[in-house]
Motif scaffolding. Structure first.
Motif, mmCIF file in Angstrom:
data_model
loop_
_atom_site.group_PDB
_atom_site.id
_atom_site.type_symbol
_atom_site.label_atom_id
_atom_site.label_comp_id
_atom_site.label_asym_id
_atom_site.label_seq_id
_atom_site.Cartn_x
_atom_site.Cartn_y
_atom_site.Cartn_z
ATOM 1 N N GLU A 74 -81.721 62.002 -23.412
ATOM 2 C CA GLU A 74 -81.391 60.982 -23.837
ATOM 3 C C GLU A 74 -80.245 60.813 -24.863
ATOM 4 O O GLU A 74 -79.507 59.652 -24.981
ATOM 5 N N LEU A 75 -79.565 61.655 -25.035
ATOM 6 C CA LEU A 75 -78.193 61.534 -26.551
ATOM 7 C C LEU A 75 -77.590 60.598 -25.330
ATOM 8 O O LEU A 75 -76.929 60.954 -26.243
ATOM 9 N N SER A 76 -76.825 61.507 -24.475
ATOM 10 C CA SER A 76 -75.492 60.714 -23.641
ATOM 11 C C SER A 76 -76.141 59.083 -23.968
ATOM 12 O O SER A 76 -74.581 58.090 -24.209
ATOM 13 N N HIS A 77 -77.126 59.048 -23.548
ATOM 14 C CA HIS A 77 -77.169 57.445 -23.680
ATOM 15 C C HIS A 77 -76.345 56.241 -24.946
ATOM 16 O O HIS A 77 -75.968 55.477 -25.277
ATOM 17 N N TYR A 78 -76.890 56.942 -25.695
ATOM 18 C CA TYR A 78 -76.493 56.713 -27.377
ATOM 19 C C TYR A 78 -74.532 56.927 -27.528
ATOM 20 O O TYR A 78 -74.579 56.458 -28.747
ATOM 21 N N PHE A 79 -73.709 58.160 -26.989
ATOM 22 C CA PHE A 79 -72.487 57.645 -26.727
ATOM 23 C C PHE A 79 -71.986 56.597 -25.616
ATOM 24 O O PHE A 79 -72.243 56.139 -24.779
ATOM 25 N N SER A 100 -68.422 66.150 -30.015
ATOM 26 C CA SER A 100 -69.449 65.768 -30.758
ATOM 27 C C SER A 100 -70.262 65.514 -30.032
ATOM 28 O O SER A 100 -71.661 66.044 -30.375
ATOM 29 N N TYR A 101 -70.624 65.066 -28.501
ATOM 30 C CA TYR A 101 -71.976 65.376 -28.513
ATOM 31 C C TYR A 101 -72.371 66.527 -27.693
ATOM 32 O O TYR A 101 -73.659 66.827 -28.267
ATOM 33 N N ALA A 102 -71.213 67.339 -27.558
ATOM 34 C CA ALA A 102 -72.347 68.683 -26.958
ATOM 35 C C ALA A 102 -72.304 69.592 -28.584
ATOM 36 O O ALA A 102 -73.685 70.214 -27.929
ATOM 37 N N THR A 103 -71.411 69.292 -29.509
ATOM 38 C CA THR A 103 -72.364 69.923 -30.635
ATOM 39 C C THR A 103 -73.276 69.160 -31.069
ATOM 40 O O THR A 103 -74.556 69.977 -31.247
ATOM 41 N N ILE A 104 -74.114 68.289 -30.888
ATOM 42 C CA ILE A 104 -75.276 67.404 -31.408
ATOM 43 C C ILE A 104 -76.409 67.841 -30.682
ATOM 44 O O ILE A 104 -77.117 68.219 -30.872
ATOM 45 N N LEU A 105 -75.703 67.818 -29.523
ATOM 46 C CA LEU A 105 -76.830 68.578 -28.836
ATOM 47 C C LEU A 105 -77.243 69.834 -28.586
ATOM 48 O O LEU A 105 -78.351 70.063 -28.848
#
Length: 311
Positions: free
Chosen positions: A252-257, A298-303
Motif C-alpha cells: 500500500e505504501l506507493s498509494h500514499y506517495f 524516500s519511497y524505497a527507503t521507507i519500503l
C-alpha cells in the motif's frame, strides 16, 4: 456528558466540555481491558470521550472516562516502547501543519516524506510551513525554492514564515482559523515560537538549537490542545527526530506517495512494489522525470523499513 481531551499526562487527562468546563479525568480500571485498542495509549488528545462525575471528589472537578467516541481520523507514529507498537499522536483533526526548516536544524526530505505518508494513510491534509526565513541566505533560499516547487507540484500547500519577524503569520492564522490542526516538526524548528506568536500570553518554553549536534532540544513533552483566540484549535506535539511508519503494508505504501497514484494501475503486475519488477510504470515515470528521483528514493527507503510483523 461529552468532553474533548485537551491533554494527556499518563493516567490522567485534561478534558473540556462544550460549555468550556474543564475536568481532570481518568480511565475506569476495566476500560483498558474491555476495549480492542492496540496502541500504547488508548486515549489521545482530540478524542471525544464520555465522562461521569467522580463521586469521590469533593470539588467535583474530577471525572471518570466511561467511553471513547468513534474517531474521524487519527495519526500514529511508532511507539518509544517498541517499533512495532503504535502511539496515537492525536485524533479528530481537520488538517496537519508540518513545521520545517532548511537550516538550524535542517529538516530532511526523508522526514517530511514519512510524515506525509502517515498523514495520507489516515486521510489528513498537510500544509508544509518552512520557518526561520530570517536566517536564510542565498543557499537556503534556493533550497527552499527547490523543495517548494517539488511539493507544490505534488499538490501540497507551502508557506514560508519567520516567527522571529512575524513574516507569513497572517497566512498561517488564516489557515488555522476555525479548524482543528495538528502542528508537528523536529525539535528546534521554531514550532513553540510560532505558537507563541499565534497565541500571545501562552508563553510556551523555547530553547536554542544544540550547537554541537545541530539538532533541536525537546521543549514540549506531551501533546496538548489549545483554543486559538481567533477561532479553531491547535494540537501541539512533542518535537520528534524520527517519524516511524506503522500499520502500512508494503503493497500500500506507493498509494500514499500522491504523485505515484496515476501510474500504479499501469504496472504489469498488480502487486508491483516498484523496485525490481519488469513493466513498472512508476519506475518508468521516475526515469522520464515525471516523478522526482529523491521522492522515489524516500519511497524505497521507507519500503525497506516496513517489516511483515507490522501487518
Amino acid at each position: 456528558m461529552q468532553a474533548t481531551v485537551y491533554k494527556s499526562t499518563g493516567s490522567w487527562y485534561v478534558v473540556k466540555t462544550a460549555t468550556d468546563e474543564t475536568f481532570q479525568a481518568r480511565m475506569r480500571g476495566v476500560f483498558k481491558k474491555d476495549e480492542d485498542i492496540t496502541s500504547t495509549n488508548p486515549i489521545a488528545v482530540g478524542d471525544i470521550v464520555e465522562i461521569a462525575p467522580d463521586d469521590s471528589d469533593a470539588n467535583a472537578k474530577n471525572a471518570i472516562i466511561t467511553g471513547i467516541g468513534a474517531r474521524k481520523n487519527y495519526i500514529v507514529r511508532s511507539s518509544p516502547h517498541g517499533k512495532n507498537k503504535k502511539h496515537i499522536v492525536a485524533a479528530n483533526m481537520d488538517q496537519a501543519m508540518l513545521i520545517c526548516t532548511v537550516k538550524e536544524p535542517r529538516t530532511s526530505q526523508g522526514f517530511i516524506d514519512r510524515f506525509l505518508v502517515t498523514a495520507a494513510a489516515y486521510h489528513i491534509p498537510v500544509i508544509l510551513v518552512f520557518n526561520k526565513k530570517d536566517i536564510y541566505r542565498e543557499k537556503e533560499a534556493d533550497k527552499f525554492a527547490e523543495l517548494a516547487a517539488l511539493y507544490n507540484s505534488i499538490g501540497y500547500q507551502i508557506l514560508l514564515t519567520s516567527a522571529a519577524n512575524d513574516e507569513g503569520i497572517d497566512e498561517v492564522r488564516a489557515l488555522l482559523k476555525d479548524k482543528t490542526t495538528l502542528m508537528a516538526g523536529h525539535s528546534g524548528v521554531g514550532k513553540s515560537s510560532l505558537i507563541n506568536v499565534l497565541m500571545p500570553g501562552l508563553d510556551l518554553k523555547t530553547k536554542a538549537v544544540s550547537g554541537w549536534s545541530g539538532k533541536g532540544l525537546h521543549t514540549t513533552t506531551s501533546a496538548e490542545m489549545y483554543d486559538l483566540p481567533f477561532g479553531g484549535r491547535l494540537i501541539d506535539t512533542p518535537g520528534v527526530r524520527e517519524f516511524g511508519i506503522v500499520d502500512i503494508p508494503k503493497a500500500e505504501l506507493s498509494h500514499y506517495f500522491l504523485e505515484m497514484q496515476p501510474y500504479i494501475s499501469h504496472c504489469q503486475f498488480n502487486n508491483c512494489l516498484h523496485i525490481n519488477e519488469p513493466g513498472c510504470a512508476v519506475k518508468a515515470a521516475v526515469e522520464e522525470g515525471d516523478i522526482d528521483a529523491d521522492r522515489y528514493v524516500s519511497y524505497a527507503t521507507i519500503l525497506e523499513t516496513i517489516t511483515e510483523a507490522q501487518y
